[in-house]
Design an enzyme around this catalytic site. Structure first.
Site, PDB file in Angstrom:
ATOM      1  N   LYS A   1     -12.028  56.218  16.888  1.00 38.15           N
ATOM      2  CA  LYS A   1     -12.553  57.571  17.091  1.00 38.15           C
ATOM      3  C   LYS A   1     -12.018  58.540  16.047  1.00 38.15           C
ATOM      4  CE  LYS A   1     -12.859  61.335  20.465  1.00 38.15           C
ATOM      5  NZ  LYS A   1     -12.373  62.368  19.525  1.00 38.15           N
TER       6      LYS A   1
ATOM      7  N   LYS B   1     -38.325  59.449  18.773  1.00 35.96           N
ATOM      8  CA  LYS B   1     -37.815  58.187  18.245  1.00 35.96           C
ATOM      9  C   LYS B   1     -38.974  57.371  17.684  1.00 35.96           C
ATOM     10  CE  LYS B   1     -33.853  57.897  21.383  1.00 35.96           C
ATOM     11  NZ  LYS B   1     -34.011  59.279  21.887  1.00 35.96           N
TER      12      LYS B   1
ATOM     13  N   LYS C   1     -22.264  62.108  16.059  1.00 39.25           N
ATOM     14  CA  LYS C   1     -21.264  61.051  15.892  1.00 39.25           C
ATOM     15  C   LYS C   1     -21.885  59.672  16.052  1.00 39.25           C
ATOM     16  CE  LYS C   1     -17.187  63.728  17.245  1.00 39.25           C
ATOM     17  NZ  LYS C   1     -15.989  63.784  18.115  1.00 39.25           N
ATOM     18  N   GLY C   2     -22.800  59.501  17.010  1.00 33.44           N
ATOM     19  CA  GLY C   2     -23.418  58.205  17.256  1.00 33.44           C
ATOM     20  C   GLY C   2     -23.117  57.728  18.667  1.00 33.44           C
ATOM     21  N   ALA C   3     -24.133  57.123  19.313  1.00 30.10           N
ATOM     22  CA  ALA C   3     -23.994  56.803  20.731  1.00 30.10           C
ATOM     23  C   ALA C   3     -24.353  55.367  21.077  1.00 30.10           C
ATOM     24  CB  ALA C   3     -24.872  57.751  21.550  1.00 30.10           C
TER      25      ALA C   3
ATOM     26  N   ARG D   1     -29.653  66.747  11.245  1.00 31.20           N
ATOM     27  CA  ARG D   1     -28.796  66.895  12.425  1.00 31.20           C
ATOM     28  C   ARG D   1     -27.707  65.839  12.312  1.00 31.20           C
ATOM     29  NH1 ARG D   1     -31.371  64.747  17.476  1.00 31.20           N
ATOM     30  NH2 ARG D   1     -32.546  66.698  17.660  1.00 31.20           N
TER      31      ARG D   1
ATOM     32  N   ASP E   1     -35.207  61.271  15.614  1.00 31.97           N
ATOM     33  CA  ASP E   1     -33.932  60.804  16.147  1.00 31.97           C
ATOM     34  C   ASP E   1     -33.541  59.483  15.490  1.00 31.97           C
ATOM     35  OD1 ASP E   1     -33.429  62.873  17.904  1.00 31.97           O
ATOM     36  OD2 ASP E   1     -34.497  61.930  19.556  1.00 31.97           O
TER      37      ASP E   1
ATOM     38  N   GLN F   1     -25.767  59.641  11.644  1.00 28.82           N
ATOM     39  CA  GLN F   1     -24.670  59.349  12.563  1.00 28.82           C
ATOM     40  C   GLN F   1     -23.367  59.143  11.810  1.00 28.82           C
ATOM     41  OE1 GLN F   1     -26.935  55.963  13.849  1.00 28.82           O
ATOM     42  NE2 GLN F   1     -27.309  56.834  15.876  1.00 28.82           N
TER      43      GLN F   1
END
Length: 314
Positions: free
Chosen positions: A209, A107, A195-197, A192, A141, A171
């Protein structure tokens, strides 16, 4: 008996857990409690590099490759960023004998992004130079949406400087990602797709969703059709099954999943001949990462609570 589902309850719980991921008092308690370490060990491959490499070796025996992430999201000053950069340089040296079986994820906030974008860029260039020396790949990331633009600008600067041994994470829940995928395809870099967190406002991310899933599938198809060895990061078996039906050479992409999440699915995909890479985090600063894993899937939270209830507090 069917469980009662309260509309909006899942989003409320997820938001609460994501908010808790920033609670320093709770972080201190959980990271210093033996039970906290025990529960986190399902998703975090230990606190030392030796423990992480043991986990990588265990995955390799099942046909699964890895990407290592030395956790750290609380870099506040230049000396801390320097220490994190030196740790990444050392980690790359340790990964050199493993080749493509294990690469590196990091990161930019670890390298000083919240202090100065130019500092983060300078440190990243050092990391990429070392990665080039040991023939390693580095993935940047993606963090919350406040960092997206800066992360992509620094990635593009590194790419323009000639570093082709790096890739980016995008994402699917962000509205902007369609454009960012087009940018990545134009560059010719590896992506990569996840979806995203993070908890994001509706102004920048899909709140539903279903919309996120539909966007993920559309972007995955675009990357598989035109991309450069994309990584599809998802544990959603419905999406995985759709991808498996597409006329795509399984050697031209890989599925990526988190260490400790759906391990049986990871092994099954590898046995079916698909390339699978596990995202393997390690380090002492594991709290925020762990809380996001709880927020992502109710099954993770159930596991955590069941373990807590089995043990006395002390």
């Amino acid at each position: 008996m069917t469980a009662l589902h309260v509309p909006g309850a899942d989003n409320l719980l997820r938001g609460s857990l994501l908010h808790a991921s920033e609670n320093q008092a709770l972080a201190h308690w959980l990271t210093h409690h033996p039970l906290g370490r025990q529960v986190a060990s399902r998703f975090v491959a230990g606190e030392s590099i030796e423990q992480a490499l043991d986990a990588v070796a265990a995955l390799a025996r099942t046909g699964i490759t890895a990407t290592l992430d030395h956790l750290g999201e609380t870099v506040r000053d230049a000396p801390q960023a320097e220490a994190a950069t030196l740790a990444e340089l050392d980690l790359l040296q340790r990964l050199a004998p493993l080749g493509p079986a294990c690469n590196l994820s990091l990161k930019l906030t670890q390298l000083g992004l919240d202090i100065s974008p130019s500092l983060a860029e300078q440190n990243l260039l050092r990391v990429l130079a070392r990665a080039g020396e040991v023939d390693q790949f580095v993935r940047l990331d993606m963090e919350d949406s406040h960092h997206t633009t800066a992360t992509l600008k620094i990635f593009q600067a590194a790419w323009a400087a000639g570093h082709r041994n790096c890739g980016i994470v995008l994402q699917a829940y962000l509205h902007r990602t369609q454009r960012d995928v087009d940018m990545a395809l134009e560059l010719g870099c590896r992506v990569r797709l996840c979806k995203g967190a993070y908890a994001e406002p509706a102004s920048v991310a899909f709140a539903n969703k279903t919309e996120t899933d539909e966007n993920y599938v559309a972007l995955a198809w675009k990357l598989l059709a035109r991309g450069y060895y994309p990584a599809l990061a998802t544990h959603d078996e419905r999406i995985i099954n759709r991808v498996k039906l597409w006329p795509i050479d399984p050697q031209q992409f890989e599925f990526q999943m988190l260490y400790g999440v759906r391990p049986e699915l990871q092994r099954r995909l590898a046995q079916e001949g698909f390339r699978v890479r596990a995202y393997v985090p390690f380090g002492v600063d594991w709290y925020a990462y762990f809380m996001r894993r709880l927020a992502e899937r109710p099954a993770n939270l159930r596991f955590f609570l069941a373990t807590l209830l089995k043990e006395p507090f002390g």
